[in-house]
Motif scaffolding. Structure first.
Motif, mmCIF file in Angstrom:
data_model
loop_
_atom_site.group_PDB
_atom_site.id
_atom_site.type_symbol
_atom_site.label_atom_id
_atom_site.label_comp_id
_atom_site.label_asym_id
_atom_site.label_seq_id
_atom_site.Cartn_x
_atom_site.Cartn_y
_atom_site.Cartn_z
ATOM 1 N N ARG A 1 -20.046 -35.054 -2.819
ATOM 2 C CA ARG A 1 -19.050 -34.154 -2.244
ATOM 3 C C ARG A 1 -19.683 -33.125 -1.305
ATOM 4 N N SER A 2 -18.862 -32.625 -0.411
ATOM 5 C CA SER A 2 -19.314 -31.567 0.495
ATOM 6 C C SER A 2 -19.019 -30.209 -0.122
ATOM 7 N N CYS A 3 -19.634 -29.199 0.440
ATOM 8 C CA CYS A 3 -19.372 -27.838 -0.026
ATOM 9 C C CYS A 3 -17.902 -27.466 0.176
ATOM 10 N N SER A 4 -17.325 -27.915 1.275
ATOM 11 C CA SER A 4 -15.921 -27.588 1.543
ATOM 12 C C SER A 4 -15.007 -28.193 0.487
ATOM 13 N N GLN B 1 -22.340 -28.070 4.301
ATOM 14 C CA GLN B 1 -23.498 -28.468 3.503
ATOM 15 C C GLN B 1 -23.058 -29.356 2.338
ATOM 16 N N LYS B 2 -23.950 -30.206 1.877
ATOM 17 C CA LYS B 2 -23.646 -31.040 0.722
ATOM 18 C C LYS B 2 -23.727 -30.202 -0.553
ATOM 19 N N PHE B 3 -22.853 -30.509 -1.494
ATOM 20 C CA PHE B 3 -22.861 -29.796 -2.775
ATOM 21 C C PHE B 3 -24.204 -29.986 -3.480
ATOM 22 N N LEU B 4 -24.778 -31.169 -3.359
ATOM 23 C CA LEU B 4 -26.084 -31.443 -3.966
ATOM 24 C C LEU B 4 -27.159 -30.543 -3.378
#
Length: 206
Positions: free
Chosen positions: A44-47, A107-110
């Motif tokens: 998942r993405s940060c958004s 940004q990516k959640f990871l």
């Protein structure tokens, strides 16, 4: 909609400062090319996370479950690390990640998670520590002895008088914590709770 715990609402003003401190680190790739497969929330993405977090629904807990599993793997694989998050609750970490992801939606959640964990390295437990029981009136919490020692050192560094005979939780410690909480204008509990630990262990002394 699920309402966040009251103490988390009070902590939001501190999280803004913390995010600037914590996320000044760079994400570390898994290998030289940064190529590896991801699962669950890591895709998942940060958004996407920030949108889910704002709803405070059941899906938020899916991120929390993924985060706990990822931290377990981190502890198992990271050298000289027994616990990278010895006092940070999942709720606190999700709150921090939400602030960062709101500011960095692409940004990516990871990647955001890795940045946060790298920032936690200075206060990690390198080896196993005893868990002690702390009781005040009818309230009881459990905390690593090493974290208690960290907070004692942090209080002393700020000029508070703490007489910890054999590193035991005692009236001297409660008095120092209470005075610190009063000065900082945070909830006075006498315990090294989340809001107090954030201020003592993550916010630099000015």
């Amino acid at each position: 909609m699920l309402n966040p715990p009251p103490y988390l609402v009070k902590m939001k003003k501190y999280v803004v400062t913390l995010v600037v401190i914590l996320f000044s680190f760079c994400a570390v790739a898994a290998d030289e090319e940064g190529a590896f497969n991801t699962k669950g929330a890591a895709k998942r993405s940060c958004s996407e996370f920030a949108s889910t977090y704002s709803e405070q629904g059941s899906k938020t807990y899916l991120y929390g479950g993924w985060l706990e599993g990822y931290i377990t793997a981190f502890n198992a694989l990271q050298q000289k690390t027994f616990d990278i998050t010895p006092w940070q609750t999942t709720e606190l970490m999700l709150l921090m990640l939400n602030k960062h992801c709101t500011d960095n939606p692409d940004q990516k959640f990871l990647d955001a998670t890795n940045i946060m964990l790298q920032a936690f390295l200075p206060t990690r437990l390198a080896t196993r520590s005893d868990i002690i029981e702390m009781s005040i009136n009818d309230s009881t919490i459990y905390i690593y002895q090493s974290v208690l020692d960290m907070t004692t050192d942090a209080l002393k560094a700020r000029g508070f008088d703490v007489d910890m005979a054999e590193s035991e939780f005692n009236a001297s410690y409660v008095k120092a914590i209470t005075q610190y909480q009063q000065i900082k204008g945070i909830a006075v509990t006498g315990f090294p709770d989340q809001q107090t630990l954030v201020n003592l262990l993550l916010v630099p002394i000015k």
